[in-house]
Motif scaffolding. Structure first.
Motif, PDB file in Angstrom:
ATOM      1  N   ILE A 145       1.176  -4.906  -2.886  1.00 23.60           N
ATOM      2  CA  ILE A 145       2.322  -5.625  -3.910  1.00 23.60           C
ATOM      3  C   ILE A 145       2.460  -7.434  -4.105  1.00 23.60           C
ATOM      4  CG2 ILE A 145       4.060  -3.639  -3.851  1.00 23.60           C
ATOM      5  CD1 ILE A 145       5.874  -4.927  -1.722  1.00 23.60           C
ATOM      6  N   ILE A 176      16.245  -2.906   5.741  1.00 24.29           N
ATOM      7  CA  ILE A 176      16.056  -1.498   5.146  1.00 24.29           C
ATOM      8  C   ILE A 176      15.250  -0.968   6.541  1.00 24.29           C
ATOM      9  CG2 ILE A 176      15.198   0.411   3.523  1.00 24.29           C
ATOM     10  CD1 ILE A 176      14.658  -2.525   1.780  1.00 24.29           C
ATOM     11  N   ILE A 223      12.943  -6.879  -1.425  1.00 23.16           N
ATOM     12  CA  ILE A 223      12.862  -7.949  -1.836  1.00 23.16           C
ATOM     13  C   ILE A 223      11.279  -7.966  -2.594  1.00 23.16           C
ATOM     14  CG2 ILE A 223      14.440  -8.931  -1.736  1.00 23.16           C
ATOM     15  CD1 ILE A 223      13.095 -10.818   0.887  1.00 23.16           C
ATOM     16  N   ARG A 224      10.063  -6.679  -2.381  1.00 23.19           N
ATOM     17  CA  ARG A 224       9.171  -7.005  -2.874  1.00 23.19           C
ATOM     18  C   ARG A 224       8.558  -8.127  -1.984  1.00 23.19           C
ATOM     19  NH1 ARG A 224      11.082  -2.499  -4.096  1.00 23.19           N
ATOM     20  NH2 ARG A 224      10.465  -1.741  -6.263  1.00 23.19           N
ATOM     21  N   CYS A 225       8.141  -8.163  -0.245  1.00 23.81           N
ATOM     22  CA  CYS A 225       7.583  -8.997   0.318  1.00 23.81           C
ATOM     23  C   CYS A 225       6.552  -8.924   0.785  1.00 23.81           C
ATOM     24  CB  CYS A 225       8.807  -9.601   1.397  1.00 23.81           C
ATOM     25  SG  CYS A 225       9.100  -8.565   2.261  1.00 23.81           S
ATOM     26  N   ILE A 228      13.572   1.658   7.017  1.00 29.50           N
ATOM     27  CA  ILE A 228      12.404   2.513   6.095  1.00 29.50           C
ATOM     28  C   ILE A 228      11.802   4.308   7.201  1.00 29.50           C
ATOM     29  CG2 ILE A 228       9.799   2.786   5.864  1.00 29.50           C
ATOM     30  CD1 ILE A 228      10.306  -0.495   4.740  1.00 29.50           C
ATOM     31  N   ALA A 236       5.798  -6.977   3.534  1.00 32.94           N
ATOM     32  CA  ALA A 236       6.119  -7.772   4.958  1.00 32.94           C
ATOM     33  C   ALA A 236       5.951  -6.012   5.387  1.00 32.94           C
ATOM     34  CB  ALA A 236       7.241  -8.364   5.673  1.00 32.94           C
ATOM     35  N   CYS A 237       6.285  -5.039   5.167  1.00 28.21           N
ATOM     36  CA  CYS A 237       6.189  -3.738   5.553  1.00 28.21           C
ATOM     37  C   CYS A 237       5.319  -3.626   6.246  1.00 28.21           C
ATOM     38  CB  CYS A 237       6.900  -3.217   5.209  1.00 28.21           C
ATOM     39  SG  CYS A 237       7.693  -2.862   3.453  1.00 28.21           S
ATOM     40  N   CYS A 287      11.589  -6.019   7.748  1.00 30.28           N
ATOM     41  CA  CYS A 287      11.862  -6.470   7.157  1.00 30.28           C
ATOM     42  C   CYS A 287      12.658  -6.854   7.178  1.00 30.28           C
ATOM     43  CB  CYS A 287      12.480  -5.192   6.416  1.00 30.28           C
ATOM     44  SG  CYS A 287      13.436  -4.761   5.063  1.00 30.28           S
ATOM     45  N   PRO A 288      12.934  -7.661   6.238  1.00 27.89           N
ATOM     46  CA  PRO A 288      14.036  -9.160   5.796  1.00 27.89           C
ATOM     47  C   PRO A 288      15.365  -8.942   4.944  1.00 27.89           C
ATOM     48  CG  PRO A 288      12.107  -9.442   3.682  1.00 27.89           C
ATOM     49  CD  PRO A 288      11.710  -8.099   5.091  1.00 27.89           C
ATOM     50  N   VAL A 289      15.763  -7.249   5.111  1.00 25.82           N
ATOM     51  CA  VAL A 289      16.356  -6.875   4.085  1.00 25.82           C
ATOM     52  C   VAL A 289      16.850  -5.756   5.206  1.00 25.82           C
ATOM     53  CG1 VAL A 289      16.648  -7.767   1.863  1.00 25.82           C
ATOM     54  CG2 VAL A 289      15.224  -5.993   2.460  1.00 25.82           C
ATOM     55  N   ILE A 292       7.061   1.172   2.756  1.00 25.60           N
ATOM     56  CA  ILE A 292       7.994   0.976   1.090  1.00 25.60           C
ATOM     57  C   ILE A 292       7.855   2.025  -0.342  1.00 25.60           C
ATOM     58  CG2 ILE A 292       7.389  -1.432   0.080  1.00 25.60           C
ATOM     59  CD1 ILE A 292      10.977  -0.161   0.008  1.00 25.60           C
TER      60      ILE A 292
HETATM   61  S1  SF4 Z   1       9.437  -5.496   3.993  1.00 26.11           S
HETATM   62 FE1  SF4 Z   1      11.260  -4.962   2.589  1.00 26.11          FE
HETATM   63  S2  SF4 Z   1      11.871  -6.196   1.775  1.00 26.11           S
HETATM   64 FE2  SF4 Z   1       9.628  -6.492   2.337  1.00 26.11          FE
HETATM   65  S3  SF4 Z   1       8.657  -4.986   0.890  1.00 26.11           S
HETATM   66 FE3  SF4 Z   1       9.415  -3.594   2.806  1.00 26.11          FE
HETATM   67  S4  SF4 Z   1      11.295  -3.158   2.122  1.00 26.11           S
HETATM   68 FE4  SF4 Z   1      10.852  -4.366   1.107  1.00 26.11          FE
END
Ligand code: SF4
Length: 456
Positions: free
Chosen positions: A146, A364, A302-304, A366, A306-307, A360-362, A330
């Motif tokens: 992404i 979640i 936020i589509r970073c 997962i 990182a996951c 995950c910066p927010v 995600i």
């Molecule tokens: S680490 Fe969190 S915010 Fe970033 S893409 Fe994955 S689920 Fe989304």
């Protein structure tokens, strides 16, 4: 084999590429670790999680506030219930101004809606201007990550592709030379487009503004050089205030690429003089997800990326094995909400190691959502073929310690009885070429601890 497993086997068949893909993503992960070593990191994550929860709890109100402020700024706001409506709205805007060529910066929403093929079928030329995105567009592939859509491409392959499609010298592999070729090609597309389409990393209710973050500056150039700017935005991207934006921006680049800040952050709140600006707000299943309390946190993403970068499964199976526009952990919790049957293997494409939730910066959770999707998949009778038998057997074996230890002994004996060639053949789809099936350990951990006289 499930769809994900067969996609992963295909990816792993090219062992050098798989190893290099794994290392490239781990490099991102390490950069993210360094960039996130700031004292307030956990406080920022907590704040981001809270502000996203808050925004989702007031989604309707915030979207209306955004529309009011954006309209007052001279922006035309459109609402699309689904991908088809989104595509038709964009086409309608372009047709009304006789636009036949558009530049587009990276937008996972437009990928989700299939905007490129839709516009191209309607006679509109679309040029993706993010370098990675342009590479996969020229190769007629979807993005495999992404944030880094062409992460699976080697520079030698990019050189060959540019030679074939853009007329660059044959055998060119220097990153600087290839970037220069892309730069000339993309500048032309950006400066001669009738409209610039962008996604949005956030939209701010308080200002009516659209926030677009890039490292290449292509979105800024696209939206400012063309007379029309169209921002395509998923409704979950709305946040309440500029202060909230400050929190997300500090987390986004650090999590995505390990930079303290992305090179370009545009906060566009009105059309340029003499130009037009449109924002298309897209639902496409998001309100249904909002109504599903257990799965709602997936909307905080936020589509970073990182996951994806940290996931041992994604790193070793590649983006295409997921068969969905959003890949990795995600993607594995978003895809089943779109089509449970088609994506029933994705919630199982995880070791549940928890690394995705850690980065995950927010915040979640997962793994919790993966487990919930596994349960839902089983309850809906949509488990991938063979899974119910395997899980019933495993459940029976793991239910009693003695049963587990006896089973481990039988499995060891059974493996040793089989001819080596048969073991290799049976294990073929699940092991990398050149690697043997790992021999089952001689004893369980508990047996080892007992033998060593340790407490277990
Ligand atoms: S680490 Fe969190 S915010 Fe970033 S893409 Fe994955 S689920 Fe989304």
């Amino acid at each position: 084999m499930t769809r994900h497993a067969s996609g992963a086997a295909e990816f792993l068949a090219d062992a050098p590429r798989a190893a290099w893909h794994d290392q490239s993503l781990w490099f991102f992960r390490q950069k993210r670790d360094k960039a996130s070593a700031i004292p307030e990191w956990e406080a920022l994550r907590q704040a981001a999680s809270a502000l996203k929860t808050h925004a989702m709890s007031r989604l309707g109100e915030l979207l209306e506030e955004f529309e009011r402020n954006a309209t007052a700024n001279g922006v035309q706001v459109h609402w699309a219930r689904n991908a088809q409506e989104h595509n038709e709205i964009v086409l309608g805007i372009l047709r009304a101004s006789n636009v036949t060529r558009v530049s587009k910066s990276k937008s996972m929403l437009t990928e989700e809606c299939g905007l490129n093929p839709f516009l191209e079928a309607s006679g509109i030329e679309v040029v993706d201007t993010d370098l990675g995105e342009r590479i996969v567009q020229l190769a007629k592939q979807p993005p495999s990550h992404i944030v880094a859509p062409a992460i699976h491409w080697k520079r030698e392959e990019v050189g060959e592709l540019f030679h074939r499609t853009l007329g660059s010298p044959k055998g060119e592999t220097s990153p600087a030379a290839l970037a220069a070729v892309a730069r000339r090609h993309l500048r032309d597309a950006l400066l001669n487009a009738g409209a610039g389409i962008t996604g949005a990393n956030a939209i701010v209710a308080e200002t009516g503004g659209v926030v677009v973050v890039t490292n290449e500056g292509n979105a800024d150039l696209g939206m400012h050089s063309a007379p029309i700017h169209i921002a395509c935005v998923g409704i979950e991207k709305v946040i309440a205030t500029k202060d909230d934006l400050g929190v997300l921006l500090r987390l986004l680049a650090r999590s995505a690429t390990g930079q303290p800040m992305s090179s370009y952050t545009a906060h566009v709140a009105s059309p340029k003089p003499g130009g037009a600006m449109h924002v298309v707000l897209v639902d496409n299943g998001r309100t249904a997800r909002l109504a599903d309390a257990a799965m709602r946190p997936a909307l905080h993403c936020i589509r970073c990326g990182a996951c994806l970068n940290t996931c041992p499964v994604y790193r070793r199976s590649g983006g295409y094995s997921y068969g969905h526009v959003i890949q990795g952990p995600i993607g594995a919790i978003l895809a089943p909400a779109v089509d449970l049957e088609a994506h029933s293997s994705l919630p199982f494409a995880s070791t549940l190691c928890g690394s995705c939730a850690d980065v995950c910066p927010v915040k979640i959770d997962i793994p919790a959502q993966l487990l919930a999707w596994r349960a839902r998949t089983a309850a809906a009778g949509k488990l991938p073929r063979g899974y119910s038998v395997i899980f019933s057997l495993l459940g029976w074996v793991l239910a009693r310690l003695g049963r587990y230890e006896r089973s481990a002994r039988w499995a060891r004996r059974f493996q040793r009885m089989l001819p080596a060639t048969l073991v290799a053949r049976l294990a073929g789809p699940w092991t990398r070429p050149g690697r043997a099936l790992p021999v089952i350990a001689d004893e369980t951990f508990r047996e080892w601890a007992r033998r060593e006289g340790k407490r277990s």
